[in-house]
Design a protein around this motif. Structure first.
Motif, mmCIF file in Angstrom:
data_model
loop_
_atom_site.group_PDB
_atom_site.id
_atom_site.type_symbol
_atom_site.label_atom_id
_atom_site.label_comp_id
_atom_site.label_asym_id
_atom_site.label_seq_id
_atom_site.Cartn_x
_atom_site.Cartn_y
_atom_site.Cartn_z
ATOM 1 N N ALA A 156 41.678 36.344 18.771
ATOM 2 C CA ALA A 156 40.471 35.553 18.498
ATOM 3 C C ALA A 156 39.219 36.402 18.692
ATOM 4 C CB ALA A 156 40.431 34.336 19.410
ATOM 5 N N LEU A 157 39.199 37.200 19.754
ATOM 6 C CA LEU A 157 38.020 38.029 20.024
ATOM 7 C C LEU A 157 37.866 39.136 18.987
ATOM 8 C CD1 LEU A 157 38.196 38.290 23.925
ATOM 9 C CD2 LEU A 157 36.733 36.810 22.534
ATOM 10 N N VAL A 158 38.980 39.682 18.510
ATOM 11 C CA VAL A 158 38.912 40.705 17.455
ATOM 12 C C VAL A 158 38.334 40.101 16.185
ATOM 13 C CG1 VAL A 158 40.316 42.114 15.897
ATOM 14 C CG2 VAL A 158 40.764 42.151 18.355
ATOM 15 N N LEU A 159 38.824 38.926 15.818
ATOM 16 C CA LEU A 159 38.333 38.253 14.614
ATOM 17 C C LEU A 159 36.851 37.920 14.744
ATOM 18 C CD1 LEU A 159 40.095 37.527 12.142
ATOM 19 C CD2 LEU A 159 40.008 35.157 12.894
ATOM 20 N N LEU A 160 36.452 37.460 15.930
ATOM 21 C CA LEU A 160 35.049 37.121 16.179
ATOM 22 C C LEU A 160 34.166 38.364 16.092
ATOM 23 C CD1 LEU A 160 33.015 34.916 16.996
ATOM 24 C CD2 LEU A 160 33.576 35.399 19.383
ATOM 25 N N ALA A 372 32.814 33.264 22.199
ATOM 26 C CA ALA A 372 33.675 34.164 22.965
ATOM 27 C C ALA A 372 33.945 33.612 24.360
ATOM 28 C CB ALA A 372 33.037 35.554 23.058
ATOM 29 N N VAL A 373 32.918 33.057 24.991
ATOM 30 C CA VAL A 373 33.081 32.460 26.320
ATOM 31 C C VAL A 373 34.047 31.273 26.263
ATOM 32 C CG1 VAL A 373 31.899 31.191 28.150
ATOM 33 C CG2 VAL A 373 30.846 33.247 27.175
ATOM 34 N N ILE A 374 33.917 30.451 25.212
ATOM 35 C CA ILE A 374 34.819 29.298 25.056
ATOM 36 C C ILE A 374 36.262 29.775 24.892
ATOM 37 C CG2 ILE A 374 35.421 27.339 23.585
ATOM 38 C CD1 ILE A 374 32.442 27.088 22.896
ATOM 39 N N VAL A 375 36.454 30.817 24.070
ATOM 40 C CA VAL A 375 37.801 31.356 23.866
ATOM 41 C C VAL A 375 38.360 31.906 25.171
ATOM 42 C CG1 VAL A 375 39.093 33.221 22.760
ATOM 43 C CG2 VAL A 375 37.510 31.843 21.411
ATOM 44 N N SER A 381 42.300 27.524 31.307
ATOM 45 C CA SER A 381 42.723 26.150 31.017
ATOM 46 C C SER A 381 42.788 25.924 29.512
ATOM 47 C CB SER A 381 41.759 25.140 31.659
ATOM 48 O OG SER A 381 42.102 23.824 31.278
ATOM 49 N N THR A 382 44.014 25.942 28.975
ATOM 50 C CA THR A 382 44.184 25.634 27.552
ATOM 51 C C THR A 382 43.788 24.191 27.282
ATOM 52 O OG1 THR A 382 46.022 27.194 27.456
ATOM 53 C CG2 THR A 382 45.830 25.637 25.639
ATOM 54 N N ASP A 383 44.047 23.326 28.252
ATOM 55 C CA ASP A 383 43.685 21.918 28.107
ATOM 56 C C ASP A 383 42.172 21.760 27.996
ATOM 57 O OD1 ASP A 383 44.451 19.103 28.093
ATOM 58 O OD2 ASP A 383 43.471 18.997 30.037
ATOM 59 N N ALA A 384 41.436 22.571 28.753
ATOM 60 C CA ALA A 384 39.973 22.487 28.725
ATOM 61 C C ALA A 384 39.422 22.875 27.363
ATOM 62 C CB ALA A 384 39.371 23.376 29.814
ATOM 63 N N ILE A 385 39.952 23.953 26.789
ATOM 64 C CA ILE A 385 39.436 24.364 25.479
ATOM 65 C C ILE A 385 39.781 23.328 24.421
ATOM 66 C CG2 ILE A 385 41.433 25.720 24.695
ATOM 67 C CD1 ILE A 385 39.468 27.731 23.517
ATOM 68 N N THR A 386 40.934 22.672 24.574
ATOM 69 C CA THR A 386 41.293 21.602 23.631
ATOM 70 C C THR A 386 40.272 20.477 23.702
ATOM 71 O OG1 THR A 386 43.641 22.113 23.873
ATOM 72 C CG2 THR A 386 43.084 19.953 22.975
ATOM 73 N N LYS A 387 39.839 20.142 24.912
ATOM 74 C CA LYS A 387 38.848 19.074 25.081
ATOM 75 C C LYS A 387 37.495 19.480 24.501
ATOM 76 C CE LYS A 387 40.775 16.738 29.145
ATOM 77 N NZ LYS A 387 42.149 17.198 28.962
ATOM 78 N N ILE A 388 37.116 20.731 24.701
ATOM 79 C CA ILE A 388 35.837 21.207 24.174
ATOM 80 C C ILE A 388 35.852 21.201 22.648
ATOM 81 C CG2 ILE A 388 34.323 23.224 23.986
ATOM 82 C CD1 ILE A 388 35.189 23.951 26.857
ATOM 83 N N VAL A 389 36.938 21.698 22.071
ATOM 84 C CA VAL A 389 37.047 21.793 20.620
ATOM 85 C C VAL A 389 37.118 20.421 19.970
ATOM 86 C CG1 VAL A 389 38.615 22.537 18.772
ATOM 87 C CG2 VAL A 389 38.019 24.119 20.604
ATOM 88 N N SER A 390 37.574 19.415 20.718
ATOM 89 C CA SER A 390 37.698 18.069 20.149
ATOM 90 C C SER A 390 36.363 17.537 19.645
ATOM 91 C CB SER A 390 38.271 17.111 21.200
ATOM 92 O OG SER A 390 37.351 16.927 22.269
ATOM 93 N N PHE A 391 35.271 18.086 20.142
ATOM 94 C CA PHE A 391 33.945 17.616 19.725
ATOM 95 C C PHE A 391 33.516 18.200 18.386
ATOM 96 C CE2 PHE A 391 29.385 18.782 19.661
ATOM 97 C CZ PHE A 391 28.852 17.509 19.523
#
Length: 508
Positions: A156-160, A372-375, A381-391
């Motif tokens: 993800a960071l390489v792509l970004l 990048a910080v979100i990734v 916490s994979t669960d946390a990023i799922t919650k953030i991305v849900s928005f």
């Protein structure tokens, strides 16, 4: 179309039409108008990205609603087309960099525009993170290594980083990259779709009317509404054509065309990709039962073999890169427009411009660092990023509908669109229909569908929107930048003769 106005005559007779028009709106642009009409369309197309949208949500949609979920592409496409028509009128009159924020500013006012842009900016930054993070498993499969949390983050960071480099190279390179991305994606989608339909088709067209028991014993409408998220997540990206309005020649005429073209071609491509996949999944009941959790990967492997599927995945990765690049361009122009209007903390940096590359470097850095910080957060916490991305998708739709609402309010208060694209007598009914569609789509996205989960997980999409809006309101109360900006605002609605128009001093 009405007769040409005095303002249009003045515009047409000015030696630099675009700079003069922008000057009358209160701005002097530093961007270079190096983006052709097809490059502008390609930017919107790669932001919409049929391959990314369909491949990411296909398994969920098929498992939830069965093959009839494909009809959501037509329904959502019609609704978003109405939104694109409203946006076309607004951008034709106000072709200013930043998209929804400057549009809301001219249609309603500073504080309303601040909240519109805030919701949309957060959604864009989160979407960038979700796109590059979602590319991780595909990159792992394409290059033959195990898809773990660490490798997904690294990919993800390489792509970004690649997307950021492309954006830093300027408008001309961005335009070229967008066109390459569009060409590769559309040709890849057509090749894969045709190959699947000719050599790997398992069903006839009648399957798209068979739910295969999806939704269980409850009303199928609820299952279809949930599965329709594949369409809802697909049809945005056309507004990116307007985010770069100061980089396109004759934007009042060309950007509305690019927006509508994005809906036509992007929607058709997404529907075709989805149809080819549906007709090629051998065991649809297994997908609905949850025993086949990766129908896209399995179909590609069966149809193209290990080597062939890796080649296809390379094209898919190029689509992810193009999508991230276009999202980043949109987010950076929005952040820059905030800074130029002195509407947010750090405005002095956000409005800084690189004359050599004709890009806002610090605004671009924001569009790289925050995702990048979100990734990186998924490491903890994979669960946390799922919650953030849900928005992400909900925030984009809210931003859209805030502009649609502002346009309807302005129309009812006397606004008559004066750009090169006008709906005429159809303006009001189209505006009302676009708002009605948007509200239904927002409710559908926010509706809780996991009754067995804790309440905060069941309502996570709606809660995330509430948190973002609440943070924005607190910021506006504490840091009153939004109320001090002297850049032009609230000038779409005709003012009474006794009331002076909002200040309109050109800003650098």
């Amino acid at each position: 179309m009405s007769d040409i106005s005095t303002a249009e005559q003045e515009y047409l007779h000015h030696p630099d039409h675009d700079a003069h028009h922008l000057s009358t709106l209160g701005y002097a642009s530093e961007f270079k108008r190096e983006m052709s009409p097809w490059a502008n369309f390609s930017l919107g197309f790669t932001y919409l990205s049929p391959v990314v949208g369909v491949y990411t949500v296909f398994a969920f949609a098929l498992a939830t609603g069965g093959p009839p979920m494909i009809w959501s592409f037509l329904l959502v496409g019609a609704g978003q087309f109405l939104v694109a028509l409203v946006f076309s009128e607004v951008v034709a009159q106000y072709p200013v960099a930043g998209g929804v924020y400057p549009w809301a500013r001219r249609l309603w006012g500073r504080k309303y525009a601040w909240m519109t842009g805030w919701v949309y900016l957060v959604a864009l930054l989160v979407t960038i993170a979700s796109v590059v993070y979602g590319a991780g498993p595909y990159m792992a499969t394409a290059f033959g290594f195990e898809s773990t949390t660490n490798t997904t983050i690294a990919c993800a960071l390489v792509l970004l980083a690649l997307a950021t480099i492309i954006n830093f190279l300027g408008t001309r390179v961005l335009a070229m990259a967008a066109m390459i991305g569009f060409t590769a994606e559309i040709l890849g989608a057509l090749f894969v779709g045709i190959w699947l339909l000719v050599f790997h088709r398992e069903h006839n067209l009648g399957v798209i009317f068979d739910s295969f028991g999806a939704g269980g014993n409850s009303n199928y409408l609820w299952a279809f509404a949930a599965a329709a998220l594949i369409g809802i997540y697909q049809y945005y990206g056309f507004e990116a054509c307007g985010d770069v309005a100061e980089e396109v020649p004759d934007p009042g005429r060309l950007i509305p065309k690019a927006m509508r073209r994005t809906i036509y071609i992007g929607g058709a491509a997404a529907t075709f990709v989805c149809l080819a996949l549906v007709l090629s999944v051998g065991d649809i009941p297994a997908v609905i039962a949850g025993t086949d959790t990766d129908p896209v990967g399995n179909v590609l492997l069966q149809a193209f073999g290990t080597t062939g599927s890796r080649v296809i995945l390379m094209i898919v990765l190029l689509s992810f890169l193009s999508c991230a690049m276009s999202l980043q361009a949109a987010a950076s122009r929005l952040a820059y427009s905030y800074g130029r209007d002195d509407m947010i903390v750090g405005a002095g940096l956000l409005r800084k411009f690189s004359p050599a590359r004709a890009v806002p470097p610090y605004a671009l850095l924001v569009a790289a660092i925050v995702p990048a910080v979100i990734v990186l957060g998924s490491k903890f916490s994979t669960d946390a990023i799922t919650k953030i991305v849900s928005f992400a998708a909900l925030g984009i739709y809210i931003g859209f509908q805030m502009v649609v609402l502002a346009a309807l309010r302005a129309r009812l208060k006397g606004w008559v669109p004066s750009g090169k694209y006008r709906l005429g007598k159809w303006g009001l009914p189209v505006n009302i229909a676009a708002l009605a569609y948007g509200v239904i789509a927002i409710v559908n996205m926010a509706w809780p569908r996991t009754p067995d989960a804790p309440w905060y997980d069941n309502w996570i999409v709606a809660l995330s929107a509430f948190v973002v809006i609440a943070v924005g309101l607190v910021y506006m109360a504490v840091h009153r930048t939004a109320g001090r900006s002297t850049a032009p605002y609230d000038d779409a609605i005709p003012k009474p003769a006794s009331a002076p128009a909002a200040e309109s001093v050109p800003s650098a």
